[in-house]
Design an enzyme around this catalytic site. Sequence first.
Site, PDB file in Angstrom:
ATOM      1  N   LEU A 178       1.043  -1.198   0.158  1.00 29.96           N
ATOM      2  CA  LEU A 178      -0.174   0.174  -0.176  1.00 29.96           C
ATOM      3  C   LEU A 178       0.634   0.965   0.067  1.00 29.96           C
ATOM      4  CD1 LEU A 178      -2.931  -0.853   1.957  1.00 29.96           C
ATOM      5  CD2 LEU A 178      -2.474  -1.244  -0.026  1.00 29.96           C
ATOM      6  N   GLY A 235      -1.795   6.179  -2.711  1.00 31.19           N
ATOM      7  CA  GLY A 235      -2.259   6.271  -3.650  1.00 31.19           C
ATOM      8  C   GLY A 235      -3.799   5.661  -3.030  1.00 31.19           C
ATOM      9  N   HIS A 236      -3.513   4.407  -2.391  1.00 35.29           N
ATOM     10  CA  HIS A 236      -4.083   3.516  -2.408  1.00 35.29           C
ATOM     11  C   HIS A 236      -5.206   4.501  -0.830  1.00 35.29           C
ATOM     12  CE1 HIS A 236      -1.859   0.311  -3.135  1.00 35.29           C
ATOM     13  NE2 HIS A 236      -2.996  -0.504  -3.657  1.00 35.29           N
ATOM     14  N   GLY A 268      -8.664   2.528  -8.087  1.00 28.52           N
ATOM     15  CA  GLY A 268      -7.431   3.902  -8.825  1.00 28.52           C
ATOM     16  C   GLY A 268      -7.160   4.196 -10.128  1.00 28.52           C
ATOM     17  N   GLU A 269      -7.691   5.324 -10.697  1.00 28.69           N
ATOM     18  CA  GLU A 269      -7.734   5.398 -11.659  1.00 28.69           C
ATOM     19  C   GLU A 269      -6.508   4.866 -12.924  1.00 28.69           C
ATOM     20  OE1 GLU A 269      -9.412   9.685 -13.386  1.00 28.69           O
ATOM     21  OE2 GLU A 269     -11.358   9.033 -12.523  1.00 28.69           O
ATOM     22  N   LYS A 270      -5.690   5.237 -12.055  1.00 31.91           N
ATOM     23  CA  LYS A 270      -3.939   4.444 -12.267  1.00 31.91           C
ATOM     24  C   LYS A 270      -4.297   3.290 -12.991  1.00 31.91           C
ATOM     25  CE  LYS A 270      -0.299   3.123 -11.733  1.00 31.91           C
ATOM     26  NZ  LYS A 270      -0.161   1.255 -12.638  1.00 31.91           N
ATOM     27  N   ASP A 271      -5.194   2.179 -12.780  1.00 31.58           N
ATOM     28  CA  ASP A 271      -5.213   0.948 -13.514  1.00 31.58           C
ATOM     29  C   ASP A 271      -6.728   1.487 -14.140  1.00 31.58           C
ATOM     30  OD1 ASP A 271      -2.822  -0.183 -13.035  1.00 31.58           O
ATOM     31  OD2 ASP A 271      -4.108  -0.353 -10.661  1.00 31.58           O
ATOM     32  N   LEU A 315       2.401   6.797  -9.072  1.00 27.32           N
ATOM     33  CA  LEU A 315       2.777   5.998  -7.481  1.00 27.32           C
ATOM     34  C   LEU A 315       1.946   4.102  -8.321  1.00 27.32           C
ATOM     35  CD1 LEU A 315       2.356   8.144  -4.114  1.00 27.32           C
ATOM     36  CD2 LEU A 315       3.547   7.406  -5.540  1.00 27.32           C
ATOM     37  N   SER A 316       2.850   3.478  -7.685  1.00 27.52           N
ATOM     38  CA  SER A 316       2.365   1.941  -7.985  1.00 27.52           C
ATOM     39  C   SER A 316       3.142   0.832  -7.347  1.00 27.52           C
ATOM     40  CB  SER A 316       3.007   1.672  -9.440  1.00 27.52           C
ATOM     41  OG  SER A 316       2.615   0.279 -10.000  1.00 27.52           O
TER      42      SER A 316
HETATM   43  O1  PAF Z   1      -5.575  -2.871  -7.932  1.00 29.54           O
HETATM   44  C1  PAF Z   1      -5.369  -4.386  -7.317  1.00 29.54           C
HETATM   45  O2  PAF Z   1      -4.808  -4.016  -7.064  1.00 29.54           O
HETATM   46  C2  PAF Z   1      -5.852  -5.666  -7.836  1.00 29.54           C
HETATM   47  O3  PAF Z   1      -5.810  -5.375  -9.675  1.00 29.54           O
HETATM   48  C3  PAF Z   1      -7.571  -6.241  -7.592  1.00 29.54           C
HETATM   49  C4  PAF Z   1      -8.046  -4.821  -8.069  1.00 29.54           C
HETATM   50  C5  PAF Z   1      -7.324  -6.008  -5.832  1.00 29.54           C
HETATM   51  C6  PAF Z   1      -7.772  -7.546  -8.132  1.00 29.54           C
HETATM   52  O4  PAF Z   1      -6.896  -8.080  -6.896  1.00 29.54           O
END
Ligand code: PAF
Length: 294
Positions: free
Chosen positions: A39, A42-43, A153-156, A190-191
Amino acid sequence: MATETPVATVTTAEDLQAQLALAGQDGQKIGFVPTMGGLHAGHSSLMKASVAACDFTVVSIYVNPLQFSPSEDLATYPRDFVADSALCVAQGVDLVFHPSVEEMQKALPRTPVPVSEVAGLWEGANRPDHFAGVATVVAALFSLVGPCQAFFGEKDFQQLAVVQQLVRDLNLPVSVVGCPTWRETDGLALSSRNVYLTATQRDQAPVLYQALKVGADLITNGATNRLKVEAAMTEVLKTADALIVDYCAVVDPQSLQPVEDFEADARLLVAGCFGATRLLDNRAVQEGERYGSC
Ligand code: PAF
């Protein structure tokens, strides 16, 4: 020395549902933040959004093997439950669901979970089973958590589109909320995977954001030819010799198909690898930046 109260944690589906039933009895609105741990700020912003909008926030921490291909980083994916819990406490999270792989496997649907055509594009072209793996675990988590607001997150951005379509297609009682990307001060999104970058790769990594910015600025200043915008973005990406570019595209934010009409709201996507580390980023044409810690 003051010790922080640990965040309440459950590891079984049964205990999760018992806790949520108690919260439900009091009529509390449930907020849900699904994560794989590792985490960062971003989280935190997702947790913060959930805590602000809902009465009871549950965060899941589960590194989902189904969304990794055999050549990917499942074994080395960052796992630090102590640091993750501390972040959850700091954001006022009510409950963490931290199942083992065996426990989660029991909760997975035997019926294949459908993914829409959006899942076959971009990330899906490079990682064919990735979104089916995401959708399967997200559907299982949604069915355990029940009616809720779920924060992603919009990042993904493509993952967000796949999950939104899943919820629409299966008519799930979940309201999906997309939250803005957080960035380092030099623009790097952030990743959890940024920790893998070597010093040289880290120096070059903001190039993804710089390419997005060049594309967005061109469109803002009246560019209407998608191929020219993508070519200009590619030129920026090429300045990072440690980066192998995978894709760089201007797409429709719903279908994620290459966009022809720039009057419509476009989304810019980029992805590539620094060594074994795959990074992706995206932005809307008009977008405010969020930097640093949340
Ligand atoms: O974005 C993530 O961390 C993962 O793809 C998720 C949504 C928790 C599913 O495992």
